[in-house]
Design a protein around this motif. Structure first.
Motif, PDB file in Angstrom:
ATOM      1  N   ASN A  75       4.512  -3.965 -17.354  1.00 16.00           N
ATOM      2  CA  ASN A  75       3.579  -2.927 -18.086  1.00 16.00           C
ATOM      3  C   ASN A  75       2.229  -2.682 -17.614  1.00 16.00           C
ATOM      4  OD1 ASN A  75       1.487  -5.275 -18.870  1.00 16.00           O
ATOM      5  ND2 ASN A  75       3.057  -5.952 -20.331  1.00 16.00           N
ATOM      6  N   GLU A  76       1.549  -1.814 -18.195  1.00 19.64           N
ATOM      7  CA  GLU A  76       0.118  -1.490 -17.565  1.00 19.64           C
ATOM      8  C   GLU A  76      -0.721  -2.528 -17.140  1.00 19.64           C
ATOM      9  OE1 GLU A  76       1.455  -0.137 -20.251  1.00 19.64           O
ATOM     10  OE2 GLU A  76       1.174   2.065 -20.617  1.00 19.64           O
ATOM     11  N   LEU A  77      -0.873  -3.704 -18.056  1.00 11.59           N
ATOM     12  CA  LEU A  77      -1.760  -4.697 -17.828  1.00 11.59           C
ATOM     13  C   LEU A  77      -1.191  -5.624 -16.765  1.00 11.59           C
ATOM     14  CD1 LEU A  77      -4.224  -6.400 -18.445  1.00 11.59           C
ATOM     15  CD2 LEU A  77      -3.008  -7.684 -20.173  1.00 11.59           C
ATOM     16  N   THR A  78       0.175  -5.838 -16.564  1.00  7.04           N
ATOM     17  CA  THR A  78       0.476  -6.771 -15.612  1.00  7.04           C
ATOM     18  C   THR A  78       0.616  -6.201 -14.166  1.00  7.04           C
ATOM     19  OG1 THR A  78       2.879  -6.106 -15.981  1.00  7.04           O
ATOM     20  CG2 THR A  78       2.118  -7.995 -16.906  1.00  7.04           C
ATOM     21  N   VAL A  79       0.715  -4.749 -14.267  1.00  9.12           N
ATOM     22  CA  VAL A  79       0.408  -4.117 -12.975  1.00  9.12           C
ATOM     23  C   VAL A  79      -0.908  -4.171 -12.421  1.00  9.12           C
ATOM     24  CG1 VAL A  79       0.484  -1.987 -11.604  1.00  9.12           C
ATOM     25  CG2 VAL A  79       2.414  -2.524 -13.245  1.00  9.12           C
ATOM     26  N   LEU A  80      -1.714  -4.033 -13.250  1.00  9.23           N
ATOM     27  CA  LEU A  80      -3.171  -3.934 -12.838  1.00  9.23           C
ATOM     28  C   LEU A  80      -3.872  -5.387 -12.471  1.00  9.23           C
ATOM     29  CD1 LEU A  80      -4.972  -1.247 -15.244  1.00  9.23           C
ATOM     30  CD2 LEU A  80      -3.962  -0.881 -12.977  1.00  9.23           C
ATOM     31  N   LEU A  81      -3.143  -6.391 -13.261  1.00  8.27           N
ATOM     32  CA  LEU A  81      -3.526  -7.963 -12.982  1.00  8.27           C
ATOM     33  C   LEU A  81      -2.969  -8.210 -11.601  1.00  8.27           C
ATOM     34  CD1 LEU A  81      -5.094 -10.085 -14.260  1.00  8.27           C
ATOM     35  CD2 LEU A  81      -3.238 -10.758 -15.309  1.00  8.27           C
ATOM     36  N   PHE A  82      -1.692  -7.728 -11.458  1.00  9.69           N
ATOM     37  CA  PHE A  82      -1.046  -8.046 -10.069  1.00  9.69           C
ATOM     38  C   PHE A  82      -1.884  -7.425  -8.933  1.00  9.69           C
ATOM     39  CE2 PHE A  82       1.708  -5.984  -6.756  1.00  9.69           C
ATOM     40  CZ  PHE A  82       2.155  -7.067  -6.072  1.00  9.69           C
ATOM     41  N   ALA A  83      -2.391  -6.075  -9.096  1.00  7.51           N
ATOM     42  CA  ALA A  83      -3.207  -5.282  -8.145  1.00  7.51           C
ATOM     43  C   ALA A  83      -4.579  -5.981  -7.993  1.00  7.51           C
ATOM     44  CB  ALA A  83      -3.251  -3.969  -8.411  1.00  7.51           C
ATOM     45  N   SER A  84      -5.314  -6.578  -8.918  1.00  8.93           N
ATOM     46  CA  SER A  84      -6.293  -7.145  -8.886  1.00  8.93           C
ATOM     47  C   SER A  84      -6.400  -8.449  -8.041  1.00  8.93           C
ATOM     48  CB  SER A  84      -7.056  -7.363 -10.059  1.00  8.93           C
ATOM     49  OG  SER A  84      -7.188  -6.312 -11.021  1.00  8.93           O
ATOM     50  N   LEU A  85      -5.411  -9.433  -8.341  1.00  6.28           N
ATOM     51  CA  LEU A  85      -5.305 -10.567  -7.725  1.00  6.28           C
ATOM     52  C   LEU A  85      -4.634 -10.282  -6.274  1.00  6.28           C
ATOM     53  CD1 LEU A  85      -3.555 -12.384 -10.652  1.00  6.28           C
ATOM     54  CD2 LEU A  85      -5.714 -12.791  -9.627  1.00  6.28           C
ATOM     55  N   LEU A  86      -3.719  -9.413  -6.029  1.00  7.15           N
ATOM     56  CA  LEU A  86      -3.402  -8.955  -4.673  1.00  7.15           C
ATOM     57  C   LEU A  86      -4.696  -8.757  -3.835  1.00  7.15           C
ATOM     58  CD1 LEU A  86      -0.776  -9.185  -3.006  1.00  7.15           C
ATOM     59  CD2 LEU A  86      -0.629  -6.960  -3.383  1.00  7.15           C
ATOM     60  N   GLY A  87      -5.602  -7.813  -4.489  1.00  5.54           N
ATOM     61  CA  GLY A  87      -6.755  -7.292  -3.887  1.00  5.54           C
ATOM     62  C   GLY A  87      -7.551  -8.619  -3.292  1.00  5.54           C
ATOM     63  N   ILE A  88      -7.488  -9.768  -3.875  1.00  6.54           N
ATOM     64  CA  ILE A  88      -8.442 -10.666  -3.542  1.00  6.54           C
ATOM     65  C   ILE A  88      -7.566 -11.472  -2.425  1.00  6.54           C
ATOM     66  CG2 ILE A  88      -8.955 -13.237  -4.003  1.00  6.54           C
ATOM     67  CD1 ILE A  88      -9.044 -12.464  -7.038  1.00  6.54           C
ATOM     68  N   LEU A  89      -6.223 -11.423  -2.294  1.00  7.74           N
ATOM     69  CA  LEU A  89      -5.457 -12.040  -1.072  1.00  7.74           C
ATOM     70  C   LEU A  89      -5.395 -10.780   0.002  1.00  7.74           C
ATOM     71  CD1 LEU A  89      -3.043 -13.892  -3.600  1.00  7.74           C
ATOM     72  CD2 LEU A  89      -5.116 -14.649  -2.675  1.00  7.74           C
ATOM     73  N   TRP A  90      -5.890  -9.578  -0.442  1.00  7.44           N
ATOM     74  CA  TRP A  90      -5.434  -8.486   0.681  1.00  7.44           C
ATOM     75  C   TRP A  90      -5.862  -8.721   2.194  1.00  7.44           C
ATOM     76  CZ3 TRP A  90      -2.202  -4.792  -0.722  1.00  7.44           C
ATOM     77  CH2 TRP A  90      -2.367  -3.718  -0.025  1.00  7.44           C
ATOM     78  N   LEU A  91      -7.111  -8.641   2.441  1.00 14.92           N
ATOM     79  CA  LEU A  91      -7.432  -8.650   3.859  1.00 14.92           C
ATOM     80  C   LEU A  91      -8.527 -10.176   4.241  1.00 14.92           C
ATOM     81  CD1 LEU A  91      -7.934  -5.122   5.099  1.00 14.92           C
ATOM     82  CD2 LEU A  91      -6.119  -6.497   5.624  1.00 14.92           C
ATOM     83  N   SER A  92      -8.316 -10.967   3.052  1.00 18.14           N
ATOM     84  CA  SER A  92      -9.214 -12.094   3.453  1.00 18.14           C
ATOM     85  C   SER A  92      -8.652 -13.151   4.381  1.00 18.14           C
ATOM     86  CB  SER A  92      -9.063 -12.973   1.771  1.00 18.14           C
ATOM     87  OG  SER A  92      -8.831 -11.872   0.688  1.00 18.14           O
ATOM     88  N   ALA A 132       0.602  -1.210   0.062  1.00 20.49           N
ATOM     89  CA  ALA A 132       0.080   0.030   0.042  1.00 20.49           C
ATOM     90  C   ALA A 132       0.854   1.268  -0.074  1.00 20.49           C
ATOM     91  CB  ALA A 132      -0.679  -0.025   1.188  1.00 20.49           C
ATOM     92  N   VAL A 133       1.890   1.303   0.757  1.00 20.44           N
ATOM     93  CA  VAL A 133       2.590   2.471   0.853  1.00 20.44           C
ATOM     94  C   VAL A 133       3.698   2.658  -0.293  1.00 20.44           C
ATOM     95  CG1 VAL A 133       4.453   3.396   2.380  1.00 20.44           C
ATOM     96  CG2 VAL A 133       2.634   2.468   3.601  1.00 20.44           C
ATOM     97  N   HIS A 134       4.292   1.524  -0.780  1.00 22.02           N
ATOM     98  CA  HIS A 134       5.491   1.423  -1.743  1.00 22.02           C
ATOM     99  C   HIS A 134       5.095   1.324  -3.052  1.00 22.02           C
ATOM    100  CE1 HIS A 134       8.298   2.692   1.648  1.00 22.02           C
ATOM    101  NE2 HIS A 134       7.636   1.722   2.109  1.00 22.02           N
ATOM    102  N   LEU A 135       3.986   0.720  -3.448  1.00 22.92           N
ATOM    103  CA  LEU A 135       3.506   0.375  -4.690  1.00 22.92           C
ATOM    104  C   LEU A 135       3.313   1.513  -5.755  1.00 22.92           C
ATOM    105  CD1 LEU A 135       2.949  -1.943  -6.880  1.00 22.92           C
ATOM    106  CD2 LEU A 135       0.624  -1.666  -6.311  1.00 22.92           C
ATOM    107  N   PRO A 136       2.758   2.554  -5.339  1.00 20.45           N
ATOM    108  CA  PRO A 136       2.760   3.749  -6.165  1.00 20.45           C
ATOM    109  C   PRO A 136       4.304   4.339  -6.564  1.00 20.45           C
ATOM    110  CG  PRO A 136       1.119   3.985  -4.471  1.00 20.45           C
ATOM    111  CD  PRO A 136       2.027   2.790  -4.158  1.00 20.45           C
ATOM    112  N   ALA A 137       5.097   4.408  -5.611  1.00 17.87           N
ATOM    113  CA  ALA A 137       6.405   4.798  -5.900  1.00 17.87           C
ATOM    114  C   ALA A 137       7.204   3.853  -7.075  1.00 17.87           C
ATOM    115  CB  ALA A 137       6.927   5.071  -4.582  1.00 17.87           C
ATOM    116  N   TYR A 138       6.974   2.574  -6.577  1.00 20.15           N
ATOM    117  CA  TYR A 138       7.586   1.514  -7.593  1.00 20.15           C
ATOM    118  C   TYR A 138       6.906   1.489  -8.962  1.00 20.15           C
ATOM    119  CZ  TYR A 138       9.004  -3.121  -9.118  1.00 20.15           C
ATOM    120  OH  TYR A 138       9.390  -4.199  -9.948  1.00 20.15           O
ATOM    121  N   ILE A 139       5.689   1.919  -8.850  1.00 20.57           N
ATOM    122  CA  ILE A 139       5.150   1.906 -10.402  1.00 20.57           C
ATOM    123  C   ILE A 139       5.607   3.230 -11.027  1.00 20.57           C
ATOM    124  CG2 ILE A 139       2.997   2.357 -11.486  1.00 20.57           C
ATOM    125  CD1 ILE A 139       1.620   0.655  -9.676  1.00 20.57           C
ATOM    126  N   SER A 140       5.702   4.243 -10.222  1.00 19.72           N
ATOM    127  CA  SER A 140       6.359   5.424 -10.769  1.00 19.72           C
ATOM    128  C   SER A 140       7.857   5.341 -11.202  1.00 19.72           C
ATOM    129  CB  SER A 140       6.304   6.711  -9.827  1.00 19.72           C
ATOM    130  OG  SER A 140       6.914   7.685  -9.982  1.00 19.72           O
TER     131      SER A 140
END
Lengths: 84, 386
Positions: B285-302, B217-225
Motif C-alpha cells: 500500500n502507499e505507506l509500505t512502499v514509502l517506508l520501503f523506499a525510505s529504509l532502502l534509501g538509508i542502505l542505498w549508497l552507504s 531505481a529503474v524498475h521500482l516506478p513501473a512495479y508500483i504502477s
C-alpha cells in the motif's frame, strides 16, 4: 493524505535511524571513539539534515504536478529503456 | 562539488530523451544504448582516472575529466545524428569518471586521518547524492525555459565551474600520504590488490550493490504502477530514497569510523535482503512502499564510504582512487545486469518476482562474502609501520 503518509514514512524511518545509532553504540561500547565528533552532536546533525531535506523535498514535490515529477524523476533514473 | 555537479547533470540526461529523439527522428533505443555505454565507460574510466589521480594528482585527473565533460556536453548540444549521440555520451562518460567519486574519494581519503576517514568519505557521497536531486530541477527548469540544445549549453557553463574545483582538489597533494609518496609502482599495487583475497571479496560484494540499486531505481516506478497505486507514490518513493541516501551515507560513514567496516557492510547487505523479502511478503500500500523506499534509501549508497574505507585501511590511501576504480567497475557491471535483467525477465514472465528473489539471495550472499574480509593492513604496510 499524500503528505500525511509521506511524513509518517519519514518519521518511522527516522525512529529506525535513532534506534540503529543507539544499538551500534551499545554493541561497540568501548571501541566507540567519538573524540572528534560526539554521538550526541552527530545525532543533531542527522536530525537537522532530515528536517531540512524533508522541508525542501516537500516544497519540490508540490511545485510540480505528481505526474510530471513522476515522469521527471523516473526518466532521470535511466528509465528510458522502460519507456520504449 | 565535482561529484555534485557531474553526478547531478548525468542523472538529468533522461529529460533529454524525448526532445533529442524527436529532433533527430531516431528510435529511443539509440539514446538508451548511448546512455548505457556512458555508464559503462564511466565505470571503466574510473580505474584509468583513478590511476592518473594517484600518480599525478587528483587536481590533474579531475581537470582532464572536467574538460572532457564540458566538451561532451557541447557536442551533445549540437548532435546531428545517432552517432553523434553515442560519441558525445562516450565523452561525457569519460569526463564523469574523471570528476566522479573514485577521484574525489581518493583525494579526500588521502587528506583525512584514520580516525575520521570513513565519515569524510560519507560526506563526499552525501554531496554526490544531493547533486542528483538539486541539479535535476535546475535542468528541468532550463529545459522548460529554453530549447534542449540551449539548455545543454547552460549546463556546460555550469560544468565549467568544475575547473575551479579541480584546482582546489590539488589540496590532496599536500596530504601526508602524498608527501611521503610510495616506492610501489602502479603495476605492483595492482598485483598486490588482485592477489588479496579480501580485495576480491570486496569487489564481488560491491557488484551486488550495483545490481540492487539500479534494478530498484529503474524498475521500482513501473512495479508500483503495476500494483495500481496512485501516481504520486512513485515520485515520492524515489524522492525519499534520495533523502535517506544522503542521511545513510553520513550515518554509515560515522559508524564506519567507530566499528568494523566489513561487519557494517555485512549488516547492511543483510538488511537489504530482509527489506526486499518483507517488501514482497507484506501487502503493498502507499505507506509500505514509502517506508520501503525510505529504509532502502538509508542502505542505498552507504556501501561506498565503507567499501572505500576498507580499501584505504588495507592498502593505504596512496593508490585508493585506482583501487576503488576497480571495485567501482564491478558495481557498474552489477548495475548493467540489474537494469537489463529486470526488463528481460519482466518481458519473459510478466512479473518482477524472479528479480526480487534474486535481490534477496544476492543480498544475503553478499553479506556472507564480506564476513571473511580481513580489515587489516597488507604485509607491506605492516612492515613499514613496524
Amino acid at each position: 493524505m499524500e503528505i500525511f503518509i509521506s511524513l509518517l514514512a519519514i518519521i518511522l524511518c527516522w525512529v529506525w535511524i535513532e534506534c540503529f545509532l543507539i544499538f551500534s553504540y551499545k554493541v561497540n561500547i568501548g571501541y566507540f571513539d567519538d573524540s572528534y565528533l560526539s554521538l550526541s552532536k552527530f545525532k543533531w546533525i542527522i536530525r537537522i539534515t532530515i528536517i531540512t531535506l524533508t522541508f525542501l523535498i516537500s516544497i519540490y514535490m508540490f511545485l510540480f504536478q505528481p505526474n510530471e515529477i513522476n515522469q521527471v524523476i523516473s526518466m532521470c533514473f535511466n528509465l528510458i529503456l522502460n519507456n520504449k | 562539488m565535482l561529484s555534485f555537479i557531474a553526478g547531478g547533470i548525468t542523472h538529468s540526461f533522461g529529460l533529454y530523451l524525448i526532445p533529442v529523439t524527436e529532433y533527430l527522428e531516431v528510435g529511443r533505443e539509440t539514446f538508451g544504448f548511448a546512455f548505457a555505454l556512458q555508464g559503462f565507460i564511466a565505470g571503466a574510466g574510473a580505474f584509468i582516472f583513478g590511476a592518473i589521480s594517484d600518480k599525478y594528482g587528483s587536481g590533474i585527473a579531475s581537470f582532464i575529466g572536467a574538460i572532457l565533460f564540458i566538451v561532451g556536453l557541447v557536442l551533445f548540444a549540437n548532435v546531428g545524428s545517432s552517432t553523434d549521440i553515442i560519441i558525445s555520451q562516450c565523452m561525457i562518460g569519460f569526463g564523469a569518471s574523471g570528476t566522479g567519486v573514485s577521484v574525489t574519494l581518493g583525494a579526500v581519503g588521502r587528506v583525512a586521518t584514520d580516525k575520521n576517514r570513513t565519515l569524510y568519505l560519507g560526506v563526499v557521497m552525501a554531496g554526490a547524492s544531493a547533486g542528483q536531486f538539486i541539479i535535476l530541477p535546475i535542468s528541468s527548469f532550463l529545459l522548460q525555459t529554453f530549447d534542449w540544445s540551449q539548455s545543454l549549453i547552460y549546463l556546460a557553463i555550469l560544468s565549467s565551474s568544475m575547473l575551479f574545483f579541480a584546482f582546489a582538489l590539488n589540496f590532496s597533494s599536500k596530504s601526508k600520504s602524498s608527501i611521503e609518496g610510495t616506492n610501489q609502482s602502479i603495476k605492483e599495487a595492482l598485483i598486490e590488490a588482485l592477489y588479496s583475497k579480501s580485495f576480491i571479496l570486496l569487489t564481488i560484494g560491491f557488484f551486488v550493490c550495483g545490481f540492487h540499486v539500479t534494478f530498484v531505481a529503474v524498475h521500482l516506478p513501473a512495479y508500483i504502477s503495476d500494483q495500481n497505486l496512485p501516481s504520486w507514490v512513485g515520485g515520492w518513493a524515489l524522492a525519499l530514497i534520495g533523502l535517506f541516501n544522503i542521511v545513510g551515507s553520513l550515518l554509515f560513514g560515522y559508524l564506519g569510523d567507530n566499528g568494523s567496516k566489513k561487519n557494517l557492510l555485512a549488516i547492511l547487505y543483510t538488511l537489504r535482503g530482509v527489506l526486499f523479502l518483507l517488501f514482497i511478503i507484506i501487502p503493498i500500500n502507499e505507506l509500505t512502499v514509502l517506508l520501503f523506499a525510505s529504509l532502502l534509501g538509508i542502505l542505498w549508497l552507504s556501501t561506498v564510504p565503507l567499501t572505500s574505507g576498507i580499501i584505504s585501511v588495507m592498502f593505504g590511501p596512496y593508490y585508493m582512487s585506482m583501487l576503488f576504480g576497480i571495485v567501482f567497475f564491478s558495481h557498474q557491471v552489477g548495475s548493467f545486469l540489474g537494469a537489463w535483467l529486470g526488463g528481460k525477465l519482466f518481458d519473459a514472465y510478466g512479473s518482477y518476482d524472479i528479480m526480487w528473489y534474486a535481490c534477496i539471495i544476492l543480498g544475503f550472499l553478499s553479506a556472507l562474502v564480506h564476513l571473511p574480509i580481513k580489515e587489516i593492513q597488507v604485509p607491506r604496510l605492516q612492515t613499514n609501520s613496524g
